[in-house]
Design a protein around this motif. Structure first.
Motif, PDB file in Angstrom:
ATOM      1  N   THR A 376     -28.010 107.309  66.346  1.00  0.00           N
ATOM      2  CA  THR A 376     -28.911 108.410  66.017  1.00  0.00           C
ATOM      3  C   THR A 376     -29.758 108.779  67.232  1.00  0.00           C
ATOM      4  N   PRO A 377     -30.237 110.021  67.301  1.00  0.00           N
ATOM      5  CA  PRO A 377     -31.123 110.406  68.411  1.00  0.00           C
ATOM      6  C   PRO A 377     -32.381 109.547  68.494  1.00  0.00           C
ATOM      7  N   ILE A 378     -32.896 109.111  67.363  1.00  0.00           N
ATOM      8  CA  ILE A 378     -34.123 108.323  67.397  1.00  0.00           C
ATOM      9  C   ILE A 378     -33.872 106.930  67.962  1.00  0.00           C
ATOM     10  N   TYR A 379     -32.649 106.435  67.846  1.00  0.00           N
ATOM     11  CA  TYR A 379     -32.261 105.160  68.465  1.00  0.00           C
ATOM     12  C   TYR A 379     -32.331 105.296  69.984  1.00  0.00           C
ATOM     13  N   ASP A 380     -31.791 106.398  70.501  1.00  0.00           N
ATOM     14  CA  ASP A 380     -31.845 106.640  71.941  1.00  0.00           C
ATOM     15  C   ASP A 380     -33.288 106.760  72.423  1.00  0.00           C
ATOM     16  N   GLU A 381     -34.122 107.425  71.624  1.00  0.00           N
ATOM     17  CA  GLU A 381     -35.527 107.594  72.011  1.00  0.00           C
ATOM     18  C   GLU A 381     -36.238 106.245  72.054  1.00  0.00           C
ATOM     19  N   GLN A 383     -34.879 103.378  72.641  1.00  0.00           N
ATOM     20  CA  GLN A 383     -34.389 102.673  73.833  1.00  0.00           C
ATOM     21  C   GLN A 383     -35.107 103.163  75.087  1.00  0.00           C
ATOM     22  N   ARG A 384     -35.236 104.477  75.207  1.00  0.00           N
ATOM     23  CA  ARG A 384     -35.899 105.041  76.388  1.00  0.00           C
ATOM     24  C   ARG A 384     -37.351 104.577  76.471  1.00  0.00           C
ATOM     25  N   GLU A 385     -37.999 104.458  75.312  1.00  0.00           N
ATOM     26  CA  GLU A 385     -39.395 104.024  75.292  1.00  0.00           C
ATOM     27  C   GLU A 385     -39.540 102.529  75.556  1.00  0.00           C
ATOM     28  N   GLY A 386     -38.423 101.784  75.458  1.00  0.00           N
ATOM     29  CA  GLY A 386     -38.495 100.342  75.589  1.00  0.00           C
ATOM     30  C   GLY A 386     -39.152  99.676  74.396  1.00  0.00           C
ATOM     31  N   ARG A 387     -39.068 100.319  73.225  1.00  0.00           N
ATOM     32  CA  ARG A 387     -39.748  99.816  72.035  1.00  0.00           C
ATOM     33  C   ARG A 387     -38.759  99.495  70.916  1.00  0.00           C
ATOM     34  N   LEU A 388     -37.502  99.283  71.288  1.00  0.00           N
ATOM     35  CA  LEU A 388     -36.478  98.925  70.313  1.00  0.00           C
ATOM     36  C   LEU A 388     -36.418  97.403  70.220  1.00  0.00           C
ATOM     37  N   THR A 410     -42.565  86.588  59.931  1.00  0.00           N
ATOM     38  CA  THR A 410     -42.394  86.556  61.386  1.00  0.00           C
ATOM     39  C   THR A 410     -41.259  87.444  61.879  1.00  0.00           C
ATOM     40  N   ILE A 411     -40.514  88.086  60.979  1.00  0.00           N
ATOM     41  CA  ILE A 411     -39.470  89.009  61.417  1.00  0.00           C
ATOM     42  C   ILE A 411     -40.133  90.302  61.896  1.00  0.00           C
ATOM     43  N   PRO A 412     -39.944  90.690  63.139  1.00  0.00           N
ATOM     44  CA  PRO A 412     -40.616  91.890  63.656  1.00  0.00           C
ATOM     45  C   PRO A 412     -39.957  93.168  63.152  1.00  0.00           C
ATOM     46  N   LEU A 413     -40.721  94.225  63.057  1.00  0.00           N
ATOM     47  CA  LEU A 413     -40.153  95.527  62.739  1.00  0.00           C
ATOM     48  C   LEU A 413     -39.247  95.988  63.882  1.00  0.00           C
ATOM     49  N   ALA A 414     -38.239  96.765  63.531  1.00  0.00           N
ATOM     50  CA  ALA A 414     -37.285  97.220  64.543  1.00  0.00           C
ATOM     51  C   ALA A 414     -37.916  98.191  65.535  1.00  0.00           C
ATOM     52  N   TYR A 415     -38.929  98.909  65.088  1.00  0.00           N
ATOM     53  CA  TYR A 415     -39.553  99.901  65.975  1.00  0.00           C
ATOM     54  C   TYR A 415     -41.001 100.088  65.557  1.00  0.00           C
ATOM     55  N   ARG A 502     -43.068  85.225  66.855  1.00  0.00           N
ATOM     56  CA  ARG A 502     -42.254  86.379  66.491  1.00  0.00           C
ATOM     57  C   ARG A 502     -40.793  86.153  66.867  1.00  0.00           C
ATOM     58  N   GLY A 503     -39.896  86.841  66.158  1.00  0.00           N
ATOM     59  CA  GLY A 503     -38.488  86.761  66.496  1.00  0.00           C
ATOM     60  C   GLY A 503     -38.221  87.353  67.871  1.00  0.00           C
ATOM     61  N   ARG A 504     -37.293  86.796  68.595  1.00  0.00           N
ATOM     62  CA  ARG A 504     -36.992  87.251  69.956  1.00  0.00           C
ATOM     63  C   ARG A 504     -36.101  88.485  69.921  1.00  0.00           C
ATOM     64  N   SER A 505     -36.439  89.478  70.728  1.00  0.00           N
ATOM     65  CA  SER A 505     -35.639  90.692  70.799  1.00  0.00           C
ATOM     66  C   SER A 505     -34.458  90.497  71.738  1.00  0.00           C
ATOM     67  N   GLU A 506     -33.343  91.118  71.393  1.00  0.00           N
ATOM     68  CA  GLU A 506     -32.145  91.060  72.223  1.00  0.00           C
ATOM     69  C   GLU A 506     -31.882  92.427  72.841  1.00  0.00           C
ATOM     70  N   ALA A 507     -31.085  92.420  73.894  1.00  0.00           N
ATOM     71  CA  ALA A 507     -30.731  93.682  74.542  1.00  0.00           C
ATOM     72  C   ALA A 507     -29.831  94.501  73.622  1.00  0.00           C
ATOM     73  N   ALA A 508     -30.012  95.816  73.637  1.00  0.00           N
ATOM     74  CA  ALA A 508     -29.175  96.683  72.810  1.00  0.00           C
ATOM     75  C   ALA A 508     -27.745  96.663  73.325  1.00  0.00           C
ATOM     76  N   PRO A 509     -26.743  96.590  72.445  1.00  0.00           N
ATOM     77  CA  PRO A 509     -25.347  96.599  72.885  1.00  0.00           C
ATOM     78  C   PRO A 509     -24.915  97.978  73.365  1.00  0.00           C
ATOM     79  N   LYS A 510     -23.778  98.013  73.984  1.00  0.00           N
ATOM     80  CA  LYS A 510     -23.246  99.280  74.480  1.00  0.00           C
ATOM     81  C   LYS A 510     -22.948 100.216  73.320  1.00  0.00           C
TER      82      LYS A 510
END
Length: 564
Positions: A376-381, A383-388, A410-415, A502-510
């Motif tokens: 989705t476009p909001i997913y890209d946004e 990612q660009r913000e570094g808040r995913l 302790t599960i963090p919100l996705a955004y 808090r849960g650790r964030s992972e890098a977004a996949p391709k």
């Protein structure tokens, strides 16, 4: 063939005991389609009903044709669980073929292939691709690698994504949903799908990566046949249309309503739909009223015009309020579904959304947290913000995360958008939902088992059952503590959150940018000859079947519509 609907946990979290279990629609539809084309032995396992474990996973494939073909549907919030199940079967049955489909792997097909949980990913709409794939795999050889709509790794471990497959032009070519495969008493069977797709481009919606901007619908005759099965065989008194959007085509709606009345089904059943505010036309409402449609739900999402415009909703707040007024004029119950946490959203914006929907005085309102779904476009946004924020297995990509767990989970919100802390966002979501539900008219309706109250339903005579009283008391304590904590000043809540691990964030996949897909619609290819359906798949209960199953003992209290 084995189909699996994975689930990390029961839908609704701590509220799951009192929330109807929805049938895994996509697996049912594909099962019906494969049976139409000669696949005799199909089994569906839904983890909402029974969890797959190391102790029982082998029993689900007993008696199935070898080598096994296993299909797993993958929503983003259940992706990690799907991958674990796929690996479990691949390790135990090395010669099996695991096929994954659904919106998540359509957007990110490489993820499931690289982590060793899937052999093939089916992208987009799955029926025709699965038909071709199943028969080709059974015939042997590598002809399956030419089938459109799939992604796989070749012998050199290179990713191969074949062109998209066509969409089915005539939805009536897909058999009626096989309700007989889902007669477990926990299921709410009161639903049908009368149309597919949505021609709009909301920035947060992932639907169009499956069907593009197409909109297709079943014929009136087909829907009437479907309703008769639910009413006459399963004694369903409330049916919800699972269409992505109900009223895009006015002529279709009026024709359907006339068909329901002509068949006398409006005297036996009530109906609920979800649609857009700008698709609520005054000339269709009298027809819907005659046909006993009771509830109209709308995804309003926000009460702030700026945010609605940025989300590309192509609808205004005023249009929603006008639509609410129009629905009330004709006596419909109204539900509004809201989202908190849009990019650029402030606390003042969230308060304004609450003011708007509270002033609309509708029967049911639910506030979810924004989920930036892949593709989705909001997913890209995000990612660009570094808040995913992606937890292992995507398990935090759950739109009800804030309202089905403790505020200090302790599960963090996705955004979480800029300018707001996670506590502040959770606090507002929890407070607004509970402010709505803790109104006496809502509490009274829930306690008295009014079927019209949103998505919570209590069992009959719950007050005479100590186990139910204890469960409700515990749930009330958690919800009450959530409400109390949500009233804390932000600096206190933020300080407590800072102490939590808090849960650790992972890098977004391709992401292979499946949101840019374009589809062709086509009729079934020549040579795709259907066999007569198995007796279990036939619709003999459409008119007063002697073997019609009573709802008694089947949790008949699960029918859904929203309150007035």
């Amino acid at each position: 063939m084995l189909f699996i609907n994975p689930a990390y946990e029961k839908f609704g979290g701590m509220l799951s005991r009192y929330i109807p279990v929805g049938i895994p629609v996509s697996l049912g539809v594909i099962s019906a389609y494969l049976r139409k084309y000669g696949v005799k032995n199909i089994r569906v396992v839904d983890e909402e009903i029974e969890t797959i474990t190391q102790d029982n996973f082998r029993k689900f494939v007993e008696g199935l044709e070898q080598p096994l073909i296993i299909g797993i549907t993958v929503l983003t919030s259940q992706a990690g669980r799907a991958y674990n199940i796929g690996r479990m079967y691949k390790e135990a049955y090395p010669d099996c073929t695991v096929i994954m489909g659904g919106v998540h792997v359509t957007a990110l097909p490489e993820e499931a292939l690289r982590n060793g949980s899937a052999d093939i990913v089916v992208r987009g709409e799955g029926e025709e691709t699965m038909r071709q794939l199943y028969h080709s795999l059974r015939e042997g050889g590598d002809a399956w690698q030419k089938i459109r709509g799939i992604t796989f790794l070749d012998e050199e471990d290179e990713l191969v994504s074949n062109p998209d497959n066509d969409l089915i032009d005539n939805l009536d070519d897909v058999p009626i949903f096989p309700y007989e495969l889902f007669e477990h008493p926990k299921y709410d069977m009161g639903f049908l799908t009368g149309a597919r797709g949505c021609p709009y481009k909301c920035s947060y919606c992932s639907q169009r990566i499956l069907t593009g901007l197409t909109y297709r619908w079943h014929s009136m005759e087909r829907i009437i046949e479907n309703v008769k099965i639910l009413v006459n065989k399963y004694k369903i008194e409330n049916i919800t249309f699972y269409d992505d959007i109900f009223s895009v085509n006015k002529r279709r709606v009026i024709e359907l309503c006339d068909g329901i009345v002509e068949a006398g089904l409006h005297e036996k059943c009530a109906f609920a739909v979800q649609t857009r505010a700008d698709n609520i036309h005054e000339d269709i409402l009298p027809a819907m009223k005659r046909a006993n449609f009771k509830t109209i739900g709308m995804g309003m999402e926000t009460g702030v015009e700026r945010i609605a415009k940025e989300a590309n909703k192509d609808q205004t707040v005023e249009q929603h309020l006008d639509a609410v007024a129009l629905c009330k004029k004709y006596g419909f119950k109204v539900s509004l579904f809201m989202i908190y946490g849009f990019p650029g959203e402030s606390k003042a914006d969230r308060d304004e959304s609450w003011r708007v929907v509270n002033g609309a005085n509708v029967g049911f309102v639910k506030f979810n947290n924004l989920i930036p779904y892949p593709g989705t476009p909001i997913y890209d946004e995000a990612q660009r913000e570094g808040r995913l924020h992606i937890m292992e297995g995507w398990r935090n990509f759950n739109s009800t995360l804030s309202i089905t767990r403790s505020i200090f989970d302790t599960i963090p919100l996705a955004y979480v958008p800029k300018g707001v802390t996670e506590f502040e966002l959770k606090r507002d979501i929890i407070r607004r939902n509970l402010q709505y539900y803790f109104q006496w008219k809502i509490v009274k309706s829930i306690l008295t088992r009014d079927k019209g109250v949103g998505w919570i339903a209590l069992p009959p005579n719950w007050f005479l059952k100590p186990r139910e009283v204890a469960a409700l008391t515990g749930m009330a304590l958690i919800l009450g503590s959530n409400l109390l904590f949500s009233l804390l000043p932000p600096f206190v809540g933020n300080a407590v959150f800072a102490l939590l691990k808090r849960g650790r964030s992972e890098a977004a996949p391709k992401d292979i940018k499946m949101k840019d897909r374009k589809f062709r619609r086509s009729r079934l290819p020549k040579g795709a000859e259907a066999e007569a359906p198995e007796p279990a798949a036939m619709v003999e209960g459409a008119e007063g079947d002697d073997k019609a199953r009573s709802q008694k003992g089947r949790a008949e209290w699960l029918g859904w519509s929203s309150p007035s």
